[in-house]
Design an enzyme around this catalytic site. Structure first.
Site, PDB file in Angstrom:
ATOM      1  N   LEU A  86       0.840  -1.204   0.000  1.00 35.30           N
ATOM      2  CA  LEU A  86       0.000   0.000   0.000  1.00 35.30           C
ATOM      3  C   LEU A  86       0.868   1.244   0.000  1.00 35.30           C
ATOM      4  O   LEU A  86       1.716   1.433   0.863  1.00 35.30           O
ATOM      5  CB  LEU A  86      -0.926  -0.002   1.220  1.00 35.30           C
ATOM      6  N   HIS A 124       7.954   1.467  11.157  1.00 39.66           N
ATOM      7  CA  HIS A 124       8.495   2.759  10.740  1.00 39.66           C
ATOM      8  C   HIS A 124       7.509   3.845  11.184  1.00 39.66           C
ATOM      9  O   HIS A 124       6.287   3.620  11.179  1.00 39.66           O
ATOM     10  CB  HIS A 124       8.642   2.766   9.217  1.00 39.66           C
TER      11      HIS A 124
END
Length: 338
Positions: free
Chosen positions: A127, A231
């Site tokens: 994505l 992240h």
């Protein structure tokens, strides 16, 4: 402004390549490599063309398009059964407890074990939303459109589903986890290894990675600190996955140590709670905001629009009907946005 998620086409290659260059590394499913992206599109075309309920490792690539301008602004992917083409490796974090009666001490050691436990699962991944569009619910549209696609093609997908989140990447594009563990055995930096994996798969991991469990106490502090953390740009994605029913069950990515989230497919909220209904009318009146999908395989289209329920049927807006190519009596799959 209206957006639609649709099947990827050959002419989307240039757009995918431009988006791949914006990812900043560590994005295995969207490598900035034209031949690799072309190979993904070819796999996706084959999957969309396969009308039988095959059980192979198929790949579907979806595209987010601005209906008014035709601009491509995002992408996402679905894998039906990972590990059929190449081994699907993960590290599993576990604890070994040892006790010494003579010393009167108990020691609990964390270990990372190389495993293929998740082989055969379905995967949602790849994505990416263009930085200029990260507002207005488009990330949610991209993410949840995948679940409506799965619901509409349920026999093509496994009973367990996973999502790998990108791990910690430093400002130079390196991975503390990779540098502290796998990089010592491969003689490759993280970016080279990640790029090689994106194009050639995980087999080189099986060839060179030690098969014995690795004690995390032996790793550097920065490598240990990265285990199981997403992240910073993926924290919102992790919350979205948790809202859908995914959980972190101690599996981490073998490259950057990012968390792998898993769920039972039929328990994913957007799959479980979505509804199917015929369109009884199309008009301009508002209703409840919802994701609305229509069409099978290559004809699949999903948009964020308005739905009004009327008994066992629905009324949708003309804008939504245009975006997903639906007419009166079309069967749509929909899920409230909230």
């Amino acid at each position: 402004m209206s957006f639609v998620v649709r099947a990827a086409r050959d002419e989307d290659l240039a757009h995918l390549y431009e988006m791949a260059k914006l990812t900043g590394g560590g994005f295995t499913n969207l490598p900035p490599d034209r031949p690799a992206l072309k190979a993904k599109l070819d796999r996706s075309h084959a999957a969309f063309s396969q009308t039988s309920d095959a059980n192979g490792d198929e790949l579907f690539v979806l595209i987010l398009e601005n209906v008014e301008t035709g601009e491509v602004r995002g992408t996402c992917q679905l894998f039906t059964h990972v590990g059929q083409r190449h081994p699907f490796y993960s590290y599993r974090l576990s604890t070994m407890t040892q006790n010494s009666e003579k010393l009167g001490r108990t020691f609990r050691a964390e270990m990372l074990s190389l495993t293929t436990d998740l082989e055969g699962s379905s995967e949602v991944g790849g994505l990416f939303l263009h930085p200029g569009e990260r507002a207005g619910g488009l990330g949610m549209l991209l993410a949840r459109s995948r679940y409506l696609f799965i619901r509409m093609h349920r026999q093509r997908f496994a009973d367990r589903i996973l999502a790998e989140l990108r791990g910690i990447i430093d400002e130079a594009g390196g991975s503390p986890f990779w540098d502290g563990l796998a990089g010592r055995f491969f003689g490759m930096n993280f970016q080279d290894a990640d790029h090689y994996n994106a194009i050639h798969g995980h087999q080189f991991i099986a060839d060179l990675m030690p098969k014995h469990p690795i004690y995390t106490a032996m790793l550097s502090e920065s490598a240990r600190a990265a285990i199981g953390l997403p992240h910073p740009s993926g924290r919102a994605a992790m919350r979205m996955l948790e809202n859908e029913g995914f959980a972190f069950e101690s599996y981490v990515d073998i490259f950057d140590g990012g968390p792998t989230m898993t769920a039972r497919t039929d328990n994913v909220r957007s799959i479980r709670d979505a509804r199917d209904a015929p369109v009884v009318a199309i008009d301009r009146e508002g209703g409840t905001q919802a994701l609305i999908a229509h069409g099978k395989l290559a004809n699949f289209r999903c948009t964020l629009g308005e739905v009004r329920e009327v008994s066992d049927t629905v009324v949708i807006s003309s804008e939504s009907a245009n975006a997903i190519h639906a007419q009166e009596d079309s069967i749509v799959t929909y899920m409230a946005r909230a």
